[in-house]
Design a protein around this motif. Structure first.
Motif, mmCIF file in Angstrom:
data_model
loop_
_atom_site.group_PDB
_atom_site.id
_atom_site.type_symbol
_atom_site.label_atom_id
_atom_site.label_comp_id
_atom_site.label_asym_id
_atom_site.label_seq_id
_atom_site.Cartn_x
_atom_site.Cartn_y
_atom_site.Cartn_z
ATOM 1 N N ARG A 51 -5.169 3.614 3.865
ATOM 2 C CA ARG A 51 -6.343 3.211 3.089
ATOM 3 C C ARG A 51 -7.470 4.221 3.231
ATOM 4 O O ARG A 51 -8.127 4.572 2.256
ATOM 5 N N GLU A 97 -14.759 -0.826 2.958
ATOM 6 C CA GLU A 97 -14.301 0.414 2.322
ATOM 7 C C GLU A 97 -15.332 0.931 1.325
ATOM 8 O O GLU A 97 -15.538 2.134 1.212
ATOM 9 N N GLU A 109 0.829 -1.213 0.000
ATOM 10 C CA GLU A 109 0.000 0.000 0.000
ATOM 11 C C GLU A 109 0.860 1.259 0.000
ATOM 12 O O GLU A 109 0.532 2.252 -0.636
ATOM 13 N N LEU A 152 -5.278 1.936 -4.915
ATOM 14 C CA LEU A 152 -5.393 0.994 -3.811
ATOM 15 C C LEU A 152 -4.883 -0.363 -4.275
ATOM 16 O O LEU A 152 -5.256 -0.828 -5.350
#
Length: 183
Positions: A135, A160, A87, A95
Motif C-alpha cells: 500500500r 493513507e 491488493e 488500490l
C-alpha cells in the motif's frame, strides 16, 4: 529544511485511534456481570452470559482480556488475508478498497497480539508488513505521479490520504525547485 511538523501524521493517527476506541461494538457476554462500575456508566447494571451488549471498544478490549466478553466482529486475521490477497492482484497505481478503520484495527490487533501470543504475533506481523509495504508503495507512486487528487485517493484510508497529501506537497515543492520555479 521544511516547515513541516514530522509528528503531524502521528498526531492525526492518535486522534483517530481515540475516536475508534470510543466507538461502540457488539460483544457476547461470556460470564455474568453485576454492579460493574464501568458498565454502569453506560447504563448496563447487569449483563448475563449469552446476552449481546454494545459497549465502547476500549471497554470491550479490557473485558475480553479478563474473559468476561467476546467480540462479535469478524476475526481480523481473515480480514487482513483477504485485503492482502486482493491488493497483490491490483496494478501498481490501483488500490483495492479497504474499510476506513482498517489500519486502526490492524494496530489494535497487533498491540493485543503482542501482549498475549508471541509466536502468533511474529507470524501475523509479516503479513501486516507485506500489506503495508504494498500500500505504501502505491500511495507514494500516486503522490508523485497523479494530478487528480479525488481519483487518486478514492480507495485510500484516512491515514493513507494524510500521507499522500504530505508526500505530494513535498514532491511538488521539490519538482518546482529543481525546475527553477518559485516555490
Amino acid at each position: 529544511m521544511f516547515d513541516k511538523d514530522p509528528s503531524r501524521i502521528d498526531k492525526f493517527i492518535k486522534v483517530r485511534e481515540i475516536i475508534f476506541l470510543l466507538n461502540n461494538i457488539k460483544v457476547a457476554v461470556e460470564k455474568d456481570m453485576e454492579d460493574n462500575p464501568v458498565l454502569k456508566e453506560y447504563g448496563i447494571n447487569k449483563a448475563r452470559r449469552g446476552e449481546t451488549i454494545e459497549i465502547p471498544r476500549w471497554i470491550a478490549e479490557e473485558l475480553e482480556e479478563e474473559g468476561l466478553v467476546k467480540s462479535l466482529e469478524e476475526g481480523f486475521e481473515v480480514e487482513l488475508f483477504r485485503v492482502l490477497n486482493r491488493e497483490k492482484l491490483q496494478g501498481m497505481y490501483q488500490l483495492s478498497p479497504v474499510k476506513t478503520d482498517f489500519y486502526l484495527k490492524l494496530r489494535r490487533y497487533l498491540i493485543n497480539l503482542r501482549k498475549r501470543k508471541k509466536e502468533a504475533f511474529d507470524r501475523f506481523r509479516i503479513y501486516a508488513q507485506d500489506f503495508i509495504k504494498i500500500r505504501l508503495s502505491k500511495v507514494l507512486s500516486l503522490a508523485i505521479s497523479s494530478t487528480n487528487i479525488e481519483q487518486a485517493t478514492s480507495n485510500m484510508t484516512p491515514e493513507e490520504i494524510a500521507l499522500y497529501k504530505e508526500v505530494k506537497e513535498i514532491a511538488d515543492l521539490w519538482k518546482k525547485t529543481m525546475m527553477g520555479e518559485e516555490a
